[in-house]
Design an enzyme around this catalytic site. Structure first.
Site, short mmCIF file in Angstrom:
data_model
loop_
_atom_site.label_atom_id
_atom_site.label_comp_id
_atom_site.label_asym_id
_atom_site.label_seq_id
_atom_site.Cartn_x
_atom_site.Cartn_y
_atom_site.Cartn_z
N GLU A 232 3.93 37.45 -1.15
CA GLU A 232 4.79 38.58 -0.77
C GLU A 232 4.17 39.91 -1.17
O GLU A 232 4.37 40.40 -2.29
CB GLU A 232 6.18 38.46 -1.42
CG GLU A 232 7.11 39.62 -1.06
CD GLU A 232 8.53 39.49 -1.63
OE1 GLU A 232 8.82 38.47 -2.29
OE2 GLU A 232 9.34 40.41 -1.41
N LYS A 275 5.40 36.63 3.14
CA LYS A 275 6.68 37.35 3.11
C LYS A 275 6.37 38.84 3.09
O LYS A 275 6.26 39.45 2.01
CB LYS A 275 7.53 36.94 1.89
CG LYS A 275 8.87 37.68 1.83
CD LYS A 275 9.86 36.99 0.86
CE LYS A 275 11.12 37.85 0.68
NZ LYS A 275 12.19 37.16 -0.06
#
Lengths: 410, 384
Positions: A232, A275
Site C-alpha cells: 500500500e 492497494k
C-alpha cells in the site's frame, strides 16, 4: 519537459477509452485484452527464492481468490486508538469489549462473503472470537473470506522533511508473520504514506526511497513466511490546490520506485496485491468527476502496475461512501478488460454509515449489518462495472482523518 | 492500413506499428553485419549489392502480408529502388513505416571482448542531431540495441551492465521522442550460453525491470514506445535440445507480465538465435497461450531480422535472376509471422523456410564502424 510530454500523450489518446473511438483499434483498447479467459495462468519460477518457497502456490491461489471479479476487501485493521475515536464519534464508549463487538457485527454479517473476499484485521482481533466463542478467523473463512493482518506498527516522521513519514515494523516481522500464519492469516498489509505538500511540491526523494524500501522488504518477508503482501503506497489526499494531473504524476513516480524495488527484492508479483490511492485533486482544488478520476487513475495503473499483479484494491481514504462507489464504477467502465482486477479495499467507505446505524445499540445490530451488506454489494457491482444506484448511503462529505504518527500499532 | 498522418502523436504511431496481426521487418544490419552474411552466401559486400538485396524486401508486397514497419540502416534510408523510387517511398506507399537504427554499435567494457564479454552501446553523443535528420528523411520510428550476457560463473549480467545499458536505452528513448520518433527499446539478453530458461527468465526480469525503471525515471512516455526483448528461452548451448514452443510461451509470458507495463502498446520479440521456423512457432504459441489466459494487455509481435530474411538471401544469392521467387519468400515469411501474432499460424503445416533447421546464430553481432572494404559507402553514410 518530459512530464509535459507524458501528459500531452494521454489527452490525445486516452488510455482505456472504448475501442470504437479510434481506427487504430489496438491502441485505444489497452484494457481490451484478449477475451475468453479459460485457462489458469501458468507461472514459471525465475528466482531461487520463488523456486524454493514452499508457500508459493498457496499464495498465488490466495491472491487470485482475493482478486476474484465482483469481490473486494473489507479493511477493518484500525488501531485501537483510531477505532476508539470512531466509536466515540457515535457516542459509544471506547473499550476492548466495544471494539470487539464492533468487529463481530461486521464479520458475522450474513452473506458478507458474496461481496468480500478478504478482511484486513488488527492483530488483537486475529486472536478474538464472537461472544459465543467462535474465533473470528473461523467465521470469516466459513464465508470464503480470507483473514489478513495489518503488519506494520505505524508511522514515524522522517527527520529533515516537512512532516513526511516512514512506516515501521520490519524488526521481528518474520517471526510475527509465522505466528499470524499459524493463527490463520493468509495475507498481510503494510501502509506507506506519501504526501503532496502543494502545487509543484511532491513527496521528497527521501520519503519515496524510504517508503519504497519498507514496502519491498516487508513484502519479501511476508512472502518468505506464506503471507500474500498487500503493498500500500498511499499518495494521500490532503489540503492544497494541486491538480489531479499532479497527483497522477507523483503517483507514477512513487509506484515506479516501489515496483523497481519489488523487482530488486525478488518479490513475486503474481502473489501480491496492490492497494493504491485513486488520483484525486487536492482538497482545496475543484473536485474531479468520476470520469476524470477514472481517466487519470487507469492511466497511472497502466503505466506502472505489471499485469502479473492479480488485483488492484483501491483505498477509499477520504472519499465519501458514495464517491468511493461511483469512482470504482467509472474505473471499471474505463477499463473493462483490465489485466488486473480493479476493485476495492475499503475501510471508511464500508464502515461509516454502518457504525452510525449501530451506534452501540443491540437493537440496531441487524440493521447495521444490512447497511454493511448493501455497501459491499454496491461496490461489488461497481467492480463489475454494473453499479446503477441509488446508493445505500448517498451524499455525505469527505471522511477525513488526520495522519497519525508516533504509533507502535497500539 | 494507412500510415498515421505526419502530425500523429507518438502513441498513434506506436499503436499502428503494434496493430493486431502486424509486425516489424528488422533490416537494419550494419555494413559489417550484413557484409558477413552476404559474403557467407558468396556475394560481394558492396553498396550496390546491399541496395539490391534490400530492394527485394521493400518492393515486395510485405505491407499486405502484415509488416507495419521496416527498420533500416542509415545507408539504406538514403537508397532507392532500381527504378529510382526511394526506399522510403517504396515502403510508405504500401503502408509500411520506415524506421531507423540509430545506435552506433556495441562497445565492449575495458578488458572485455565483443564475443564473450559485456558491452554498452555507442551513439548518444550524436543522437539528437541525427534523430532530427532521420525524421526529416521520413523515418517514423527508431531502434537502439543493447546486448547483455547471461553467465552465472562470471556474474553476468553485472550490475554495471544492467544499469548502464538501461540508462542509455532510456536516454535514447527520450531523445527520440523529443525528435518525433517512436523509440523501440531493445535490451537484448543474448541467447548464447548454457543457462536454463529459469535463469534466463531471472536475467530478463532484472534487465527489463531496470530498463523500464529508467524509462520511468527519464520521463519516457510509455504509450509512445515499443519493447524489443528476446523470448525467454534456454541457452543456445544448453543441454536437452530445443525447448517446446509451449514452454517458451509460458516462460516468456510469466516474465513479460512481471516487468512490462500495460501502457507499452507492443512487445516486438527479436528472433536472434532461433531458426525461421522456431521463431514463428514460438511466437504463435505465445499468442495462443495469451488468448487462452488473458492478462496480456500488449501486442505480442515480432521485430525479426534473420527469421524474415535467411531464406530470401539463400534463394537470391544462389541466382539473382530468381528475384521474383525471393520476393515471394519475403512475403511468405512475413505472412507466417503475421499469422503467428494472431495465434493463427498452422503449426502442423509447412513453414515457408528453406534454410536448414539449425539456428541462424552468429557469434559476431556488433559493429565497429566503416569497414575497410567499403570506404566510399562509409564516407557517404557519414556525410549525410
Amino acid at each position: 519537459m518530459q512530464h509535459t510530454m507524458a501528459m500531452r500523450l494521454s489527452s490525445s489518446r486516452g488510455a482505456g477509452m472504448p475501442a470504437a473511438r479510434s481506427s487504430s483499434s489496438r491502441s485505444s483498447s489497452r484494457c481490451a485484452a484478449r477475451a475468453g479467459r479459460t485457462t489458469a495462468v501458468k507461472v514459471v519460477a525465475t528466482s531461487r527464492f520463488e523456486a524454493s518457497n514452499p508457500f508459493m502456490e498457496e499464495m498465488r491461489a490466495t491472491a487470485a481468490h482475493i482478486a476474484t471479479r465482483g469481490k473486494g476487501i473489507l479493511a477493518s485493521d484500525e488501531s485501537n486508538a483510531t477505532t476508539g475515536k470512531r466509536l466515540e464519534s457515535v457516542g459509544v464508549e471506547n473499550n476492548a469489549e466495544t471494539r470487539r463487538a464492533w468487529r463481530e457485527l461486521m464479520y458475522t454479517a450474513p452473506g458478507l462473503g458474496q461481496y468480500i473476499s478478504g478482511c484486513i484485521m488488527f492483530e488483537d482481533f486475529l486472536y478474538s472470537s464472537t461472544a459465543a466463542g467462535v474465533p473470528f478467523v473461523d467465521v470469516l473463512r466459513k464465508e470464503g473470506i480470507v483473514p489478513g493482518i495489518k503488519a506494520d506498527t505505524g508511522m514515524q516522521t522522517l527527520p529533515g522533511t516537512d512532516g513526511e513519514t516512514a512506516t515501521q515494523g520490519l524488526d521481528n516481522l518474520g517471526t510475527k508473520c509465522k505466528e499470524w500464519y499459524k493463527q490463520g492469516a493468509r495475507f498481510a498489509k503494510w501502509r506507506a504514506v506519501l504526501r503532496i505538500a502543494g502545487p509543484g511540491q511532491g513527496p521528497s526523494t527521501t520519503a519515496i526511497m524510504e517508503n519504497a524500501h519498507g514496502l519491498a522488504r516487508y513484502a519479501q518477508i511476508a512472502q518468505e513466511n506464506g503471507l500474500v503482501p498487500i503493498v500500500e503506497p498511499e499518495v494521500t489526499l490532503g489540503p492544497g490546490s494541486y491538480s489531479i494531473e499532479e497527483t497522477a504524476y507523483w503517483s507514477e513516480r512513487v509506484y515506479s520506485h516501489v515496483f523497481r524495488l519489488l523487482n530488486e527484492y525478488n518479490v513475486v508479483l503474481d502473489a501480491i496485491l496492490l492497494k493504491p490511492n485513486m488520483c484525486l485533486p487536492g482538497l482545496d482544488a475543484p473536485p474531479a468527476t468520476p470520469a476524470e478520476v477514472a481517466k487519470y487513475t487507469t492511466r497511472t495503473m497502466l503505466r506502472t502496475i505489471p499485469a502479473a499483479v492479480p488485483g488492484i484494491h483501491f483505498l477509499s481514504g477520504g472519499m465519501s461512501e458514495e464517491e468511493s462507489t461511483l469512482n470504482l464504477q467509472a474505473l471499471n467502465e474505463a477499463c473493462p478488460n483490465a489485466p488486473w482486477s480493479l476493485t476495492f479495499s475499503y475501510g471508511r467507505a464500508l464502515q461509516a454509515t454502518t457504525l452510525k446505524t449501530w451506534a452501540g445499540k443491540q437493537e440496531n445490530w441487524e440493521a447495521a449489518q444490512k447497511v454493511l451488506l448493501s455497501l459491499a454489494a454496491a461496490n461489488s457491482q461497481a467492480q463489475l462495472g454494473q453499479y446503477k444506484g441509488p446508493h445505500p448511503s448517498p451524499g455525505g462529505g469527505r471522511i477525513l482523518q488526520a495522519l497519525r504518527t508516533g504509533g507502535a500499532g497500539k | 492500413m494507412p500510415i498515421p498522418a505526419d502530425d500523429a502523436s507518438l502513441a498513434e504511431v506506436a499503436a499502428a506499428l503494434a496493430a493486431p496481426g502486424k509486425g516489424l521487418l528488422a533490416s537494419d544490419e550494419s555494413v559489417g553485419t550484413i557484409g558477413k552474411r552476404l559474403e557467407k552466401a558468396g556475394l560481394v559486400n558492396d553498396e550496390e549489392t546491399r541496395r539490391a538485396y534490400r530492394e527485394l524486401f521493400y518492393t515486395a508486397p510485405i505491407g499486405k502480408a502484415g509488416i507495419s514497419g521496416a527498420i533500416m540502416f542509415k545507408e539504406t534510408l538514403q537508397q532507392a529502388a532500381a527504378d529510382g523510387t526511394s526506399f522510403v517511398d517504396c515502403l510508405t506507399r504500401q503502408g509500411v513505416m520506415p524506421g531507423i537504427k540509430v545506435d552506433e554499435g556495441l562497445l565492449p567494457f575495458e578488458g572485455h571482448d565483443l564475443a564473450t564479454g559485456e558491452t554498452s552501446t555507442r551513439g548518444l553523443d550524436t543522437l539528437a542531431a541525427a534523430a532530427a535528420g532521420y525524421r526529416q528523411g521520413g523515418a517514423r520510428f527508431a531502434k537502439w540495441r543493447a546486448a547483455l550476457r547471461v553467465d552465472a560463473s562470471r556474474g553476468f549480467p553485472s550490475e554495471r551492465a544492467v544499469e548502464l545499458n538501461a540508462q542509455q536505452l532510456a536516454q535514447y528513448a527520450a531523445v527520440c521522442q523529443a525528435a518525433g520518433l517512436v523509440p523501440i527499446v531493445e535490451p537484448e539478453v543474448l541467447i548464447d550460453g548454457t543457462h536454463s530458461a529459469a535463469e534466463f527468465g531471472a536475467a530478463s526480469e532484472r534487465v527489463i525491470g531496470a530498463t523500464v525503471a529508467q524509462l520511468w525515471r527519464q520521463g519516457v512516455a510509455l504509450e509512445g514506445c515499443l519493447l524489443k526483448p528476446q523470448m525467454v528461452i534456454k541457452g543456445a548451448d544448453a543441454a536437452g535440445g530445443r525447448a517446446a514452443p509451449e514452454e517458451v510461451a509460458a516462460a516468456t509470458l510469466t516474465v513479460m507480465r512481471r516487468v512490462v507495463p500495460a501502457a507499452i502498446p507492443g512487445i516486438m520479440f527479436l528472433s536472434g538465435g532461433q531458426s525461421e521456423e522456431e521463431a514463428t512457432l514460438n511466437l504463435n504459441a505465445i499468442n495462443v497461450m495469451a488468448q487462452q489466459q488473458g492478462k496480456a494487455p500488449w501486442s505480442l509481435s515480432f521485430s525479426y531480422g534473420r527469421a524474415l530474411q535467411a531464406s530470401v538471401l539463400k534463394i537470391w544469392s544462389a541466382d539473382s535472376s530468381r528475384a521474383a521467387e525471393a520476393k515471394q519468400m519475403a512475403v511468405a515469411l512475413a505472412a507466417a509471422n503475421a499469422a503467428a501474432v494472431r495465434g493463427a499460424y498452422d503449426a502442423a503445416g509447412k513453414h515457408p523456410s528453406v534454410t536448414s533447421d539449425s539456428s541462424l546464430r552468429e557469434a559476431f553481432r556488433g559493429w565497429h564502424g566503416p569497414t575497410a572494404s567499403a570506404p566510399a559507402a562509409a564516407a557517404a553514410a557519414v556525410a549525410q
